[in-house]
Design a protein around this motif. Structure first.
Motif, PDB file in Angstrom:
ATOM      1  N   GLN A  36       0.815  -1.221   0.000  1.00  0.00           N
ATOM      2  CA  GLN A  36       0.000   0.000   0.000  1.00  0.00           C
ATOM      3  C   GLN A  36       0.845   1.266   0.000  1.00  0.00           C
ATOM      4  OE1 GLN A  36      -3.470  -0.155   2.473  1.00  0.00           O
ATOM      5  NE2 GLN A  36      -3.617  -2.354   2.383  1.00  0.00           N
ATOM      6  N   ARG A  37       2.137   1.127  -0.349  1.00  0.00           N
ATOM      7  CA  ARG A  37       2.947   2.336  -0.495  1.00  0.00           C
ATOM      8  C   ARG A  37       2.411   3.209  -1.623  1.00  0.00           C
ATOM      9  NH1 ARG A  37       7.762  -1.113   0.164  1.00  0.00           N
ATOM     10  NH2 ARG A  37       7.744  -1.294  -2.080  1.00  0.00           N
ATOM     11  N   ILE A  38       1.740   2.561  -2.558  1.00  0.00           N
ATOM     12  CA  ILE A  38       1.204   3.318  -3.696  1.00  0.00           C
ATOM     13  C   ILE A  38       0.186   4.355  -3.219  1.00  0.00           C
ATOM     14  CG2 ILE A  38      -0.702   1.738  -4.265  1.00  0.00           C
ATOM     15  CD1 ILE A  38       0.037   2.198  -7.230  1.00  0.00           C
ATOM     16  N   HIS A  39      -0.472   4.072  -2.077  1.00  0.00           N
ATOM     17  CA  HIS A  39      -1.434   5.048  -1.539  1.00  0.00           C
ATOM     18  C   HIS A  39      -0.748   6.372  -1.265  1.00  0.00           C
ATOM     19  CE1 HIS A  39      -4.253   1.682   0.129  1.00  0.00           C
ATOM     20  NE2 HIS A  39      -3.989   1.566  -1.152  1.00  0.00           N
ATOM     21  N   MET A  40       0.471   6.252  -0.687  1.00  0.00           N
ATOM     22  CA  MET A  40       1.186   7.461  -0.300  1.00  0.00           C
ATOM     23  C   MET A  40       1.557   8.298  -1.523  1.00  0.00           C
ATOM     24  SD  MET A  40       1.334   7.027   2.939  1.00  0.00           S
ATOM     25  CE  MET A  40       2.664   7.816   3.792  1.00  0.00           C
ATOM     26  N   ALA A  41       1.784   7.634  -2.641  1.00  0.00           N
ATOM     27  CA  ALA A  41       2.156   8.388  -3.848  1.00  0.00           C
ATOM     28  C   ALA A  41       0.926   8.960  -4.542  1.00  0.00           C
ATOM     29  CB  ALA A  41       2.928   7.483  -4.799  1.00  0.00           C
ATOM     30  N   LEU A  42      -0.111   8.147  -4.644  1.00  0.00           N
ATOM     31  CA  LEU A  42      -1.262   8.568  -5.459  1.00  0.00           C
ATOM     32  C   LEU A  42      -2.215   9.511  -4.728  1.00  0.00           C
ATOM     33  CD1 LEU A  42      -2.072   5.339  -7.483  1.00  0.00           C
ATOM     34  CD2 LEU A  42      -0.665   7.289  -8.093  1.00  0.00           C
ATOM     35  N   VAL A  43      -2.012   9.727  -3.431  1.00  0.00           N
ATOM     36  CA  VAL A  43      -2.801  10.771  -2.782  1.00  0.00           C
ATOM     37  C   VAL A  43      -2.075  12.121  -2.893  1.00  0.00           C
ATOM     38  CG1 VAL A  43      -3.898   9.192  -1.167  1.00  0.00           C
ATOM     39  CG2 VAL A  43      -1.807  10.365  -0.503  1.00  0.00           C
ATOM     40  N   LYS A  44      -0.922  12.092  -3.512  1.00  0.00           N
ATOM     41  CA  LYS A  44      -0.204  13.325  -3.818  1.00  0.00           C
ATOM     42  C   LYS A  44      -0.593  13.764  -5.238  1.00  0.00           C
ATOM     43  CE  LYS A  44       2.336  12.760  -0.006  1.00  0.00           C
ATOM     44  NZ  LYS A  44       1.539  11.723   0.670  1.00  0.00           N
ATOM     45  N   PRO A  45      -0.236  14.984  -5.622  1.00  0.00           N
ATOM     46  CA  PRO A  45      -0.602  15.424  -6.978  1.00  0.00           C
ATOM     47  C   PRO A  45       0.234  14.718  -8.050  1.00  0.00           C
ATOM     48  CG  PRO A  45       0.615  17.138  -5.843  1.00  0.00           C
ATOM     49  CD  PRO A  45       0.380  16.067  -4.841  1.00  0.00           C
ATOM     50  N   LEU A  46       0.000  13.451  -8.178  1.00  0.00           N
ATOM     51  CA  LEU A  46       0.749  12.608  -9.107  1.00  0.00           C
ATOM     52  C   LEU A  46      -0.250  11.715  -9.826  1.00  0.00           C
ATOM     53  CD1 LEU A  46       3.787  11.627  -9.784  1.00  0.00           C
ATOM     54  CD2 LEU A  46       3.228   9.724  -8.281  1.00  0.00           C
ATOM     55  N   GLY A  47      -0.377  11.919 -11.136  1.00  0.00           N
ATOM     56  CA  GLY A  47      -1.295  11.093 -11.915  1.00  0.00           C
ATOM     57  C   GLY A  47      -0.801   9.663 -11.987  1.00  0.00           C
ATOM     58  N   ARG A  48      -1.730   8.773 -12.246  1.00  0.00           N
ATOM     59  CA  ARG A  48      -1.316   7.362 -12.318  1.00  0.00           C
ATOM     60  C   ARG A  48      -0.371   7.137 -13.497  1.00  0.00           C
ATOM     61  NH1 ARG A  48      -6.150   3.780  -9.616  1.00  0.00           N
ATOM     62  NH2 ARG A  48      -6.663   5.344  -8.078  1.00  0.00           N
ATOM     63  N   TRP A  49      -0.576   7.883 -14.577  1.00  0.00           N
ATOM     64  CA  TRP A  49       0.344   7.739 -15.712  1.00  0.00           C
ATOM     65  C   TRP A  49       1.725   8.251 -15.330  1.00  0.00           C
ATOM     66  CZ3 TRP A  49       2.913  11.831 -17.947  1.00  0.00           C
ATOM     67  CH2 TRP A  49       2.429  13.107 -17.677  1.00  0.00           C
ATOM     68  N   GLN A  50       1.771   9.293 -14.505  1.00  0.00           N
ATOM     69  CA  GLN A  50       3.076   9.797 -14.067  1.00  0.00           C
ATOM     70  C   GLN A  50       3.770   8.776 -13.165  1.00  0.00           C
ATOM     71  OE1 GLN A  50       1.312  13.443 -12.477  1.00  0.00           O
ATOM     72  NE2 GLN A  50       2.770  14.599 -13.704  1.00  0.00           N
ATOM     73  N   TYR A  51       2.975   8.123 -12.338  1.00  0.00           N
ATOM     74  CA  TYR A  51       3.534   7.097 -11.462  1.00  0.00           C
ATOM     75  C   TYR A  51       4.179   5.980 -12.296  1.00  0.00           C
ATOM     76  CZ  TYR A  51       3.530   3.094  -8.297  1.00  0.00           C
ATOM     77  OH  TYR A  51       3.899   1.988  -7.585  1.00  0.00           O
ATOM     78  N   LEU A  52       3.425   5.482 -13.292  1.00  0.00           N
ATOM     79  CA  LEU A  52       3.969   4.390 -14.117  1.00  0.00           C
ATOM     80  C   LEU A  52       5.159   4.865 -14.944  1.00  0.00           C
ATOM     81  CD1 LEU A  52       0.743   2.564 -15.392  1.00  0.00           C
ATOM     82  CD2 LEU A  52       2.322   1.860 -13.602  1.00  0.00           C
ATOM     83  N   LEU A  53       5.055   6.074 -15.475  1.00  0.00           N
ATOM     84  CA  LEU A  53       6.163   6.609 -16.272  1.00  0.00           C
ATOM     85  C   LEU A  53       7.414   6.753 -15.406  1.00  0.00           C
ATOM     86  CD1 LEU A  53       6.952   7.725 -19.052  1.00  0.00           C
ATOM     87  CD2 LEU A  53       6.282   9.995 -18.270  1.00  0.00           C
ATOM     88  N   GLY A  54       7.225   7.218 -14.171  1.00  0.00           N
ATOM     89  CA  GLY A  54       8.368   7.352 -13.257  1.00  0.00           C
ATOM     90  C   GLY A  54       9.008   6.008 -12.965  1.00  0.00           C
ATOM     91  N   LYS A  55       8.175   4.998 -12.750  1.00  0.00           N
ATOM     92  CA  LYS A  55       8.702   3.650 -12.495  1.00  0.00           C
ATOM     93  C   LYS A  55       9.538   3.188 -13.693  1.00  0.00           C
ATOM     94  CE  LYS A  55       6.925   2.531  -8.472  1.00  0.00           C
ATOM     95  NZ  LYS A  55       7.777   2.179  -7.330  1.00  0.00           N
ATOM     96  N   TRP A  56       8.957   3.365 -14.876  1.00  0.00           N
ATOM     97  CA  TRP A  56       9.645   2.922 -16.100  1.00  0.00           C
ATOM     98  C   TRP A  56      10.946   3.697 -16.281  1.00  0.00           C
ATOM     99  CZ3 TRP A  56      10.474   5.631 -20.802  1.00  0.00           C
ATOM    100  CH2 TRP A  56      10.957   4.846 -21.843  1.00  0.00           C
ATOM    101  N   LEU A  57      10.870   4.999 -16.089  1.00  0.00           N
ATOM    102  CA  LEU A  57      12.050   5.837 -16.291  1.00  0.00           C
ATOM    103  C   LEU A  57      13.177   5.425 -15.338  1.00  0.00           C
ATOM    104  CD1 LEU A  57      13.258   8.334 -17.722  1.00  0.00           C
ATOM    105  CD2 LEU A  57      12.354   9.720 -15.856  1.00  0.00           C
ATOM    106  N   GLY A  58      12.832   5.176 -14.091  1.00  0.00           N
ATOM    107  CA  GLY A  58      13.855   4.775 -13.123  1.00  0.00           C
ATOM    108  C   GLY A  58      14.529   3.481 -13.532  1.00  0.00           C
ATOM    109  N   ILE A  59      13.732   2.508 -13.950  1.00  0.00           N
ATOM    110  CA  ILE A  59      14.306   1.214 -14.348  1.00  0.00           C
ATOM    111  C   ILE A  59      15.161   1.375 -15.599  1.00  0.00           C
ATOM    112  CG2 ILE A  59      13.729  -1.124 -15.118  1.00  0.00           C
ATOM    113  CD1 ILE A  59      11.173  -0.827 -13.404  1.00  0.00           C
ATOM    114  N   VAL A  60      14.656   2.178 -16.531  1.00  0.00           N
ATOM    115  CA  VAL A  60      15.388   2.353 -17.792  1.00  0.00           C
ATOM    116  C   VAL A  60      16.719   3.064 -17.556  1.00  0.00           C
ATOM    117  CG1 VAL A  60      15.312   3.687 -19.934  1.00  0.00           C
ATOM    118  CG2 VAL A  60      13.398   2.238 -19.332  1.00  0.00           C
ATOM    119  N   LEU A  61      16.730   4.039 -16.668  1.00  0.00           N
ATOM    120  CA  LEU A  61      17.990   4.730 -16.365  1.00  0.00           C
ATOM    121  C   LEU A  61      18.977   3.777 -15.692  1.00  0.00           C
ATOM    122  CD1 LEU A  61      16.718   8.213 -15.153  1.00  0.00           C
ATOM    123  CD2 LEU A  61      17.954   7.698 -17.255  1.00  0.00           C
ATOM    124  N   LEU A  62      18.460   2.987 -14.768  1.00  0.00           N
ATOM    125  CA  LEU A  62      19.337   2.009 -14.114  1.00  0.00           C
ATOM    126  C   LEU A  62      19.837   0.987 -15.128  1.00  0.00           C
ATOM    127  CD1 LEU A  62      20.459   1.268 -11.313  1.00  0.00           C
ATOM    128  CD2 LEU A  62      18.569  -0.318 -11.082  1.00  0.00           C
TER     129      LEU A  62
END
Lengths: 563, 336
Positions: A156-182
């Protein structure tokens, strides 16, 4: 805390020096000491390999710090990406990979047979090191992508992110971007290690001068491939049209079931015939566009894989004579020498670039000089596999550039896999998401093989038909089988429908292969690499992430208890 | 941003007939966690949501935050849909459990959430310093959160919920896992925020805390609101009167009894009041701090962070929160 006007005044943040991942630093330090000792002992070839280990371990540490610095500015998406990198490093999965590479990469050259030709040893090392690196990175990517999103949802860590001004697409894009950079960092480390070790292996003694020349001219290079131009004039078109008309007349039912497939089969047959040299005849093959090759190097390589048809002996000898722009080759003391090669194997013949005319054309004439084999009435026909069976390779680039483009393609594949993993995890639980992403990976790697396997399973041959033709063909076969009450076969057809539908959605990694090009010194052009990056690194991730976003938007992010 | 007004007050949370039914894999309805909840929380109110476990409090909160989609009914939060991303800039949320990245340090955790609110680096740094001091974690800010005790994790959770100086703060069991010092701090914080015109939705099992802090209270059971109103409306017992004086000698007590008897009234109970255990505990901790005793855990914490306490003005003139419009939200929701 001090106060001023009744309000607290913040103290300056005091950064605390913490040594992160001390084990890797220790490994790097040990490798540095080993490098120095090997250098002092005069074993510079081993010292280089130890230095690679040190560089990899330290490079990972510095790289992660660099990624942190890169993502220092920015908000939502970048914040999520940065957390993904921290999380990934925290899971120790990338660290494990780096340790595996640090330990395994230097060991790999030691496993090579020192009696083998250096050219083959290098090709083996490059192929295995890059393939194994790509495979391990793919697994790391899948586990990180699925683990990061599923972990957030499960805990449920996702709750902490998605109750912030962060769209779900931004959340997924951020996840992808982090993995791709690594992934970018890990690809750079693995690539840097492989490149350095390959350079160290290159300095080892070669078997002979030809072996050394092959290492320099056929491995540590980037060569363009030129294949003979098939004369597709009016005669050829008329011939193919006549053959199609004949087939339609002879077997109208089979033709109606798959006209596109029939057309492609006839075309393939004609091309194969063109690559065939019957006994006691001479066939001509024109290579064009070789003007650049004339001044680039003293020789170009003719690579060929001849077959002696109708001879039931493996690697039966193939005997022929060559002319280059109507001049006999090779000739010794004014005598035109015939060549004899083992059939069914690839061979390389060096051709002087002086044989190419000023327009960059080279006409290769091949005369069949096979002898009559025992028990046969006439000599065997010589044929070459269309495509790679007869080609000229000439240097047009550097090994280093080729290697970098290969790494870019490898990274693009990982970017696609990362998107697949993130998208799967946005809807499925961790085990199912990993399984789905692995399925996508396997399907992408073995798409051609799986397509053939499906054809064999269903007993149908689509002969490279397009998507529409394939659907029509399968539908026809399905209705025929249902009409004949062949229910089991109909089920197989339906199964193949589903499997082919899945394969149609997955890109073919085989069509974006850079490893073979690097190992065989073939040019992977910038356009090819850019196309791979655009398709695998951008287009596919965009579609996959959009699918993941659509699924995540419809998902309740709470696991209810009480069922 | 569009907010709504009921009467003269803006409404920050409005629910009309909200229902949530969880379904199983085959999409069959299995649990109706919330059933036709209608409530309204006005600007500046501290609103208590009470109920036993499984009564639907947390599910209601998660629908308010857009983490769950209601099966039926309508929700407006700060005048927008719960899924509106921009609205979340004004919301702070402390969940019932601290869902944090174990490998991030306390400071990195707050920095991460500050980034999600698009705070610039300087504002982030300043607020993080203040919040760490406020929740008493400054000394352990560089330790990974995974090494924190549950209470310390709750404190860092509280800090993250405040980093954006929210107009609406939703606290789900905020004192769960907290020591009495932390609990008292949260109560002080809520009181400070309320004075500043912030809206607080408080979900708690600690009825005494709710009673002390909340302007209005809703009591849920079985997914429904069973009772709703101000604490005074719900708790005042009109049939009895309590007088509190300094210690009363026996002869005065006798006189009082006589006076009451003349009015046909009798004294039911006479006793000395007791101080609360909480006040005794806090006094002991304060005394220990004054003696310079050391602790390895969270410090007692500082005052409410400056950016949260500053400008305790009525919300009608606030510029960082939602603007008001002249339509009753419940009415508009019902009309849709």
């Amino acid at each position: 805390m001090d106060t001023a006007n009744g309000l607290p005044v913040p103290r300056r943040h005091r950064a605390v020096l913490r040594l992160r991942r001390p084990g890797l630093w220790a490994l790097a330090a040990a490798a540095v000491v080993l490098t120095a000792l090997l250098h002092l002992a005069g074993r510079d070839e081993l010292a280089v390999i130890a230095a690679v280990s040190a560089g990899l371990a330290a490079g990972f540490q510095v790289g992660v710090a660099g990624l942190h610095r890169l993502l220092f500015a920015g908000d939502g998406v970048v914040g999520v990406a940065r957390a993904v990198i921290d999380e990934a490093v925290g899971t120790r999965l990338p660290v494990l990979l780096v340790i595996l590479v640090v330990v395994g990469l230097p060991v790999l050259p030691l496993l090579l047979d020192p009696g083998e030709r250096l050219e083959y040893r290098l090709q083996f090392f490059l192929t295995w090191a890059l393939s194994a690196g790509g495979f391990l990175l793919a697994l790391v990517t899948i586990f990180l992508g699925c683990g990061s999103v599923c972990g957030d949802i499960d805990t449920q860590r996702i709750h902490m992110a998605l109750v912030k001004p962060l769209g779900r697409w931004q959340y997924l894009l951020g996840k992808w971007l982090g993995i791709v950079l690594l992934d970018g960092l890990l690809v750079a480390l693995v690539g840097g290690g492989v490149f350095t070790v390959a350079e160290a292996v290159r300095r080892l003694p070669a078997a002979d001068a030809a072996d050394r020349r092959a290492v320099d001219e056929e491995v540590f290079t980037a060569r363009s491939v030129t294949r003979p131009e098939h004369p597709r004039g009016d005669d050829f078109a008329a011939d193919v049209a006549a053959a199609i008309a004949q087939l339609e007349k002879d077997d109208p039912r089979a033709f109606a079931a798959d006209p596109a497939g029939a057309r492609k089969r006839i075309l393939a047959q004609r091309v194969l015939e063109w690559h065939t040299v019957p006994p006691d005849t001479v066939a001509g093959y024109l290579f064009t566009g070789l003007a650049e090759a004339r001044g680039a190097a003293p020789v170009v390589q003719l690579r060929l894989k001849p077959f002696a048809d109708a001879v039931a002996i493996d690697r039966a000898p193939v005997r022929f004579a060559l002319w280059l722009n109507d001049r006999p080759f090779p000739s010794k003391n004014g005598t035109h020498e015939e060549l004899t090669l083992a059939g069914g194997s690839f061979h390389t013949i060096e051709i002087p670039t002086s044989a190419i005319d000023s327009a960059g054309r080279l006409r290769l004439s091949i005369a069949n000089r096979n002898l009559v084999p025992p028990g046969q009435a006439r000599p065997a026909t010589i044929s070459f596999a269309p495509g790679k069976g007869l080609e000229i390779l000439h240097r047009t680039g550097s090994f280093r550039g080729n290697f970098l483009r290969c790494l870019a393609v490898m990274w693009a594949k990982l970017a696609m896999l990362a998107a697949a993993a993130v998208a799967a995890a946005s809807w499925l639980g961790f085990p199912t998401a990993v399984l789905t992403a692995v399925m996508v990976y396997v399907a992408a790697v073995a798409r051609g093989f799986l397509a053939d396997a499906i054809d064999i399973y269903t007993g149908a041959d689509r002969a490279g038909a397009g998507l529409v033709d394939m659907v029509r063909l399968r539908a026809t076969v399905l209705f025929e089988r249902l009409d004949r009450l062949e229910l089991w076969d109909a089920c197989k057809t339906l199964t193949s429908f589903a499997a082919e539908g899945f394969l149609a959605l997955v890109p073919s990694f085989g069509a974006h292969d850079g490893v073979t090009e690097v190992a065989t010194g073939r040019l992977l052009t910038a356009a090819q690499a850019a196309a791979s990056v655009a398709e695998l690194g951008l287009a596919y991730p965009l579609v996959l992430l959009a699918c993941g976003w659509a699924l995540l938007c419809r998902r309740d992010l709470v696991n209810v208890s009480g069922f | 941003m569009v907010a709504t007004v009921a009467g003269n007050e803006a409404v920050d949370i409005a629910c009309v007939g909200v229902t949530k039914t969880f379904k199983d894999f085959w999409m069959r309805p299995r649990v109706r966690a919330v059933d036709g909840v209608t409530l309204e929380v006005r600007r500046g109110q501290v609103y208590g949501l009470l109920g036993p476990n499984g009564s639907g409090k947390s599910t209601t909160i998660k629908m308010l935050l857009g983490l769950l989609q209601p099966t039926a009914g309508r929700i407006a939060i700060l005048g927008k849909r719960p899924t509106d991303v921009a609205t979340k800039r004004h919301i702070g949320y402390l969940p019932e459990e601290s869902y944090l990245y174990r490998f991030l340090t306390g400071r990195e955790t707050l920095d991460y959430f500050g980034r999600l609110f698009r705070l610039d680096a300087r504002a982030r740094r300043e607020r993080i310093d203040m919040l760490l001091d406020m929740v008493g974690l400054e000394a352990v800010q560089h330790r990974p959160v995974g090494e924190y005790s549950k209470g310390m994790q709750r404190r860092i959770g509280l800090a993250q919920s405040l980093i954006n100086d929210p107009q609406l703060l939703i606290l789900d069991e905020p004192t769960s896992g907290m020591d009495p010092v932390g609990s008292r701090q949260i109560k002080d914080l809520i009181a400070t925020l309320a004075r500043r015109g912030k809206t607080v939705l408080l979900c708690s099992h600690l009825l005494g805390d709710v009673e002390d802090l909340c302007d209005r209270v809703a009591i849920m059971y079985g997914g429904r609101i069973r009772s709703e109103g101000t604490c005074a409306e719900l708790l005042t017992q009109e049939h009895a009167t309590i007088l509190e004086t300094a210690d009363m000698p026996d002869d005065v007590v006798a006189e009082v009894r006589a006076v009451l008897a003349r009015h046909a009234l009798a004294v039911k109970r006479i006793e000395h009041p007791r101080r609360s255990l909480e006040s005794l505990f806090l006094e002991i901790v304060e005394r220990a701090k004054a003696e310079g005793a050391r602790t390895a855990g969270a410090a007692a914490g500082g005052p409410v962070a400056g950016f949260l306490a500053a400008g305790e003005a009525p919300p009608a003139t606030a510029t960082d929160g939602p603007a008001a419009v002249d339509a009753g939200l419940l009415d508009s929701l019902t009309r849709r």
